[in-house]
Motif scaffolding. Structure first.
Motif, PDB file in Angstrom:
ATOM      1  N   GLY A  35       0.947  -1.206   0.052  1.00 26.86           N
ATOM      2  CA  GLY A  35       0.142  -0.108  -0.017  1.00 26.86           C
ATOM      3  C   GLY A  35       0.812   1.088   0.096  1.00 26.86           C
ATOM      4  N   MET A  36       0.348   2.544   0.086  1.00 27.59           N
ATOM      5  CA  MET A  36       0.894   3.682  -0.330  1.00 27.59           C
ATOM      6  C   MET A  36       1.757   3.994   1.080  1.00 27.59           C
ATOM      7  N   MET A  37       2.821   4.810   0.558  1.00 24.23           N
ATOM      8  CA  MET A  37       3.565   5.109   2.026  1.00 24.23           C
ATOM      9  C   MET A  37       2.628   5.933   2.843  1.00 24.23           C
ATOM     10  N   GLY A  38       2.727   5.796   4.089  1.00 28.40           N
ATOM     11  CA  GLY A  38       2.009   6.518   5.065  1.00 28.40           C
ATOM     12  C   GLY A  38       0.880   5.598   5.583  1.00 28.40           C
ATOM     13  N   ALA A  39       0.511   4.586   4.817  1.00 26.01           N
ATOM     14  CA  ALA A  39      -0.676   3.712   4.903  1.00 26.01           C
ATOM     15  C   ALA A  39      -0.575   2.938   6.420  1.00 26.01           C
ATOM     16  N   GLY A  40       0.919   2.754   6.627  1.00 27.67           N
ATOM     17  CA  GLY A  40       0.935   2.245   8.290  1.00 27.67           C
ATOM     18  C   GLY A  40       1.700   0.631   8.123  1.00 27.67           C
ATOM     19  N   LYS A  41       2.115   0.482   6.868  1.00 27.00           N
ATOM     20  CA  LYS A  41       2.594  -0.767   6.635  1.00 27.00           C
ATOM     21  C   LYS A  41       3.814  -1.104   7.684  1.00 27.00           C
ATOM     22  N   THR A  42       4.719  -0.255   7.869  1.00 32.18           N
ATOM     23  CA  THR A  42       5.646  -0.421   8.775  1.00 32.18           C
ATOM     24  C   THR A  42       5.108  -0.490  10.259  1.00 32.18           C
ATOM     25  N   ALA A  43       4.425   0.390  10.688  1.00 35.61           N
ATOM     26  CA  ALA A  43       3.901   0.488  11.935  1.00 35.61           C
ATOM     27  C   ALA A  43       2.958  -1.028  12.486  1.00 35.61           C
ATOM     28  N   ILE A  44       2.050  -1.170  11.237  1.00 36.15           N
ATOM     29  CA  ILE A  44       0.987  -2.199  11.965  1.00 36.15           C
ATOM     30  C   ILE A  44       1.784  -3.532  11.641  1.00 36.15           C
ATOM     31  N   GLY A  45       2.670  -3.630  10.734  1.00 38.26           N
ATOM     32  CA  GLY A  45       3.536  -4.883  10.510  1.00 38.26           C
ATOM     33  C   GLY A  45       4.134  -5.307  11.658  1.00 38.26           C
ATOM     34  N   SER A 136      -1.869  13.596   6.100  1.00 37.78           N
ATOM     35  CA  SER A 136      -1.749  13.870   7.494  1.00 37.78           C
ATOM     36  C   SER A 136      -0.478  13.166   8.093  1.00 37.78           C
ATOM     37  N   ARG A 137      -0.257  12.277   7.819  1.00 39.48           N
ATOM     38  CA  ARG A 137       0.720  11.342   8.380  1.00 39.48           C
ATOM     39  C   ARG A 137       2.232  11.652   7.596  1.00 39.48           C
ATOM     40  N   LEU A 138       1.998  12.253   6.519  1.00 37.54           N
ATOM     41  CA  LEU A 138       3.391  12.341   5.607  1.00 37.54           C
ATOM     42  C   LEU A 138       3.842  13.713   5.543  1.00 37.54           C
ATOM     43  N   GLN A 140       4.695  15.947   7.450  1.00 33.55           N
ATOM     44  CA  GLN A 140       5.977  16.633   8.192  1.00 33.55           C
ATOM     45  C   GLN A 140       7.266  15.909   8.157  1.00 33.55           C
ATOM     46  N   LYS A 141       6.903  14.654   7.352  1.00 30.55           N
ATOM     47  CA  LYS A 141       8.160  13.941   7.233  1.00 30.55           C
ATOM     48  C   LYS A 141       9.182  14.112   5.922  1.00 30.55           C
ATOM     49  N   THR A 142      10.270  13.834   6.341  1.00 29.51           N
ATOM     50  CA  THR A 142      11.097  14.196   4.887  1.00 29.51           C
ATOM     51  C   THR A 142      12.125  12.817   4.509  1.00 29.51           C
ATOM     52  N   THR A 143      11.072  11.719   4.975  1.00 27.43           N
ATOM     53  CA  THR A 143      11.840  10.645   4.653  1.00 27.43           C
ATOM     54  C   THR A 143      11.475  10.120   3.623  1.00 27.43           C
ATOM     55  N   ARG A 144      10.542  10.463   2.805  1.00 25.50           N
ATOM     56  CA  ARG A 144      10.020   9.894   1.541  1.00 25.50           C
ATOM     57  C   ARG A 144      10.404  10.725   0.371  1.00 25.50           C
ATOM     58  N   PRO A 145      11.878  10.174  -0.497  1.00 24.32           N
ATOM     59  CA  PRO A 145      12.251  10.837  -1.421  1.00 24.32           C
ATOM     60  C   PRO A 145      11.122  11.203  -2.586  1.00 24.32           C
ATOM     61  N   GLY A 179      -8.397   8.372  13.447  1.00 26.45           N
ATOM     62  CA  GLY A 179      -8.744   8.233  14.692  1.00 26.45           C
ATOM     63  C   GLY A 179      -8.649   6.480  15.318  1.00 26.45           C
ATOM     64  N   LEU A 180      -8.357   5.936  14.288  1.00 23.21           N
ATOM     65  CA  LEU A 180      -8.130   4.540  14.726  1.00 23.21           C
ATOM     66  C   LEU A 180      -6.730   4.377  15.277  1.00 23.21           C
ATOM     67  N   SER A 181      -6.430   3.565  16.339  1.00 20.25           N
ATOM     68  CA  SER A 181      -5.142   3.320  16.812  1.00 20.25           C
ATOM     69  C   SER A 181      -4.605   2.192  16.045  1.00 20.25           C
ATOM     70  N   ILE A 182      -3.425   2.104  16.473  1.00 24.95           N
ATOM     71  CA  ILE A 182      -2.498   1.163  15.681  1.00 24.95           C
ATOM     72  C   ILE A 182      -2.918  -0.242  16.281  1.00 24.95           C
ATOM     73  N   ASP A 183      -3.381  -0.370  17.411  1.00 23.10           N
ATOM     74  CA  ASP A 183      -4.059  -1.591  18.340  1.00 23.10           C
ATOM     75  C   ASP A 183      -5.031  -1.872  17.362  1.00 23.10           C
ATOM     76  N   GLU A 184      -6.052  -1.083  17.267  1.00 24.89           N
ATOM     77  CA  GLU A 184      -7.312  -1.229  16.969  1.00 24.89           C
ATOM     78  C   GLU A 184      -7.155  -1.930  15.213  1.00 24.89           C
ATOM     79  N   MET A 185      -6.378  -1.386  14.600  1.00 25.62           N
ATOM     80  CA  MET A 185      -6.003  -1.387  13.047  1.00 25.62           C
ATOM     81  C   MET A 185      -5.512  -2.929  13.224  1.00 25.62           C
ATOM     82  N   THR A 186      -4.562  -3.183  13.966  1.00 22.75           N
ATOM     83  CA  THR A 186      -4.143  -4.435  14.074  1.00 22.75           C
ATOM     84  C   THR A 186      -5.053  -5.441  14.513  1.00 22.75           C
TER      85      THR A 186
HETATM   86  N1  LIG Z   1      -4.207   3.294  12.888  1.00 26.44           N
HETATM   87  C1  LIG Z   1      -2.876   3.491  12.397  1.00 26.44           C
HETATM   88  N2  LIG Z   1      -2.477   2.717  11.588  1.00 26.44           N
HETATM   89  C2  LIG Z   1      -1.291   2.973  10.926  1.00 26.44           C
HETATM   90  N3  LIG Z   1      -0.192   3.989  11.374  1.00 26.44           N
HETATM   91  C3  LIG Z   1      -0.906   4.716  12.193  1.00 26.44           C
HETATM   92  C4  LIG Z   1      -2.120   4.794  12.837  1.00 26.44           C
HETATM   93  N4  LIG Z   1      -2.204   5.694  13.628  1.00 26.44           N
HETATM   94  C5  LIG Z   1      -1.031   6.595  13.613  1.00 26.44           C
HETATM   95  N5  LIG Z   1      -0.230   5.856  12.652  1.00 26.44           N
HETATM   96  C6  LIG Z   1       1.176   6.566  12.347  1.00 26.44           C
HETATM   97  O1  LIG Z   1       1.083   6.801  10.940  1.00 26.44           O
HETATM   98  C7  LIG Z   1       2.294   6.303  10.552  1.00 26.44           C
HETATM   99  C8  LIG Z   1       2.279   5.594   9.458  1.00 26.44           C
HETATM  100  O2  LIG Z   1       3.769   5.323   8.915  1.00 26.44           O
HETATM  101  P1  LIG Z   1       4.405   4.063   8.704  1.00 26.44           P
HETATM  102  O3  LIG Z   1       3.956   2.888   9.380  1.00 26.44           O
HETATM  103  O4  LIG Z   1       5.757   4.257   8.264  1.00 26.44           O
HETATM  104  O5  LIG Z   1       3.732   3.772   7.101  1.00 26.44           O
HETATM  105  P2  LIG Z   1       4.330   3.087   5.587  1.00 26.44           P
HETATM  106  O6  LIG Z   1       5.183   2.072   6.267  1.00 26.44           O
HETATM  107  O7  LIG Z   1       3.096   2.524   5.164  1.00 26.44           O
HETATM  108  O8  LIG Z   1       4.902   4.135   5.081  1.00 26.44           O
HETATM  109  C9  LIG Z   1       3.280   5.975  11.737  1.00 26.44           C
HETATM  110  O9  LIG Z   1       3.826   7.144  12.375  1.00 26.44           O
HETATM  111  C10 LIG Z   1       2.333   5.448  12.724  1.00 26.44           C
HETATM  112  O10 LIG Z   1       2.531   5.929  13.966  1.00 26.44           O
END
Ligand SMILES: Nc1ncnc2c1ncn2[C@@H]1O[C@H](COP(=O)(O)OP(=O)(O)O)[C@@H](O)[C@H]1O
Ligand SMILES: O=C(O)C1=C[C@@H](OP(=O)(O)O)[C@@H](O)[C@H](O)C1
Ligand SMILES: [Mg+2]
Length: 205
Positions: A35-45, A136-138, A140-145, A179-186
């Motif tokens: 999925g797209m950058m910022g979708a949460g792949k790293t965080a949810i993974g 909204s997640r991306l 402020q970030k400079t990490t996506r070239p 509004g969904l937390s990482i835990d809820e999404m997981t």
């Molecule tokens: N429900 C959520 N699901 C995924 N990420 C979330 C959620 N809520 C907040 N975030 C935040 O959004 C950002 C997602 O970035 P990241 O996991 O790096 O995405 P990706 O790897 O897809 O680019 C992280 O900073 C994470 O903490």
């Protein structure tokens, strides 16, 4: 980044609804988050792997570790084609490991060879998120070239339009929402996986 698996049969943790049932998760195939950058792949993974008690790998982190450089540095010095080559190799290698959670970079699923390898050795799960949430997640970030452009929001919008039909080829998908937390999404991901006994089952611990 790798978190060692606590066991192949993860005993359910205290925050799990099924705690006390004497059950443990058993993952049968590697789940590949796309999925797209910022979708949460790293965080949810990472959260998903901890929940299931399996290893977690992130292709970007593996590439960064091997190169001893960040993703933006690799893009700047060696270019995107070089990065894509490394990405394909890392994904092919990690798909050979025992069932685990593999988060990819947002461009990985665009390559047909990666999609074929993922379908053969694992299952692709698309984390869906709309443009506003991604931005909204991306913002402020400079990490996506790929977003180092004059109008990064417009660039992001173009990428979403171009890539979504490809992400839709993933066999599984879960929608994110503000509004969904990482835990809820997981938990949503775990619930979906449990509908697929070829991917995830619960067994007596
Ligand atoms: N429900 C959520 N699901 C995924 N990420 C979330 C959620 N809520 C907040 N975030 C935040 O959004 C950002 C997602 O970035 P990241 O996991 O790096 O995405 P990706 O790897 O897809 O680019 C992280 O900073 C994470 O903490
Ligand atoms: O969408 C892309 O092409 C990219 C996404 C990034 O990973 P995340 O999706 O984890 O941000 C990283 O691989 C690189 O900046 C390219
Ligand atoms: Mg990531």
């Amino acid at each position: 980044m790798a978190f060692p698996a606590r066991s192949r049969h993860a005993v359910l943790s205290g925050d799990d609804k099924r705690d006390g049932a004497g059950l443990a998760y058993r993952l049968h195939k590697t789940i590949v988050l796309v999925g797209m950058m910022g979708a949460g792949k790293t965080a949810i993974g990472g959260a998903l792997a901890r929940r299931l008690g399996v290893d977690f790998r992130d292709s970007d982190h593996e590439i960064e570790r091997a190169a001893n450089m960040t993703v933006p540095e690799i893009f700047a010095r060696d270019g995107e084609p070089f990065f894509r080559e490394k990405e394909a190799r890392v994904i092919a290698r990690l798909l050979q490991a025992e069932p685990s959670i593999l988060s990819t970079g947002g461009g990985a699923f665009l390559a047909e060879a990666n999609r074929t390898a993922i379908a053969r050795h694992g299952a692709a799960l698309w984390l869906r998120a709309d443009l506003d949430l991604l931005w909204s997640r991306l913002r402020q970030k400079t990490t996506r070239p790929l977003l180092h452009t004059a109008n990064p929001r417009a660039t992001l919008a173009e990428l979403v339009t171009r890539r979504e039909p490809v992400y839709a080829l993933a066999q599984l998908s879960v929608a994110s929402a503000p509004g969904l937390s990482i835990d809820e999404m997981t938990s949503r991901v775990v619930d979906l996986l449990l509908t697929r006994p070829d991917l995830l089952t619960e067994e007596p611990a």
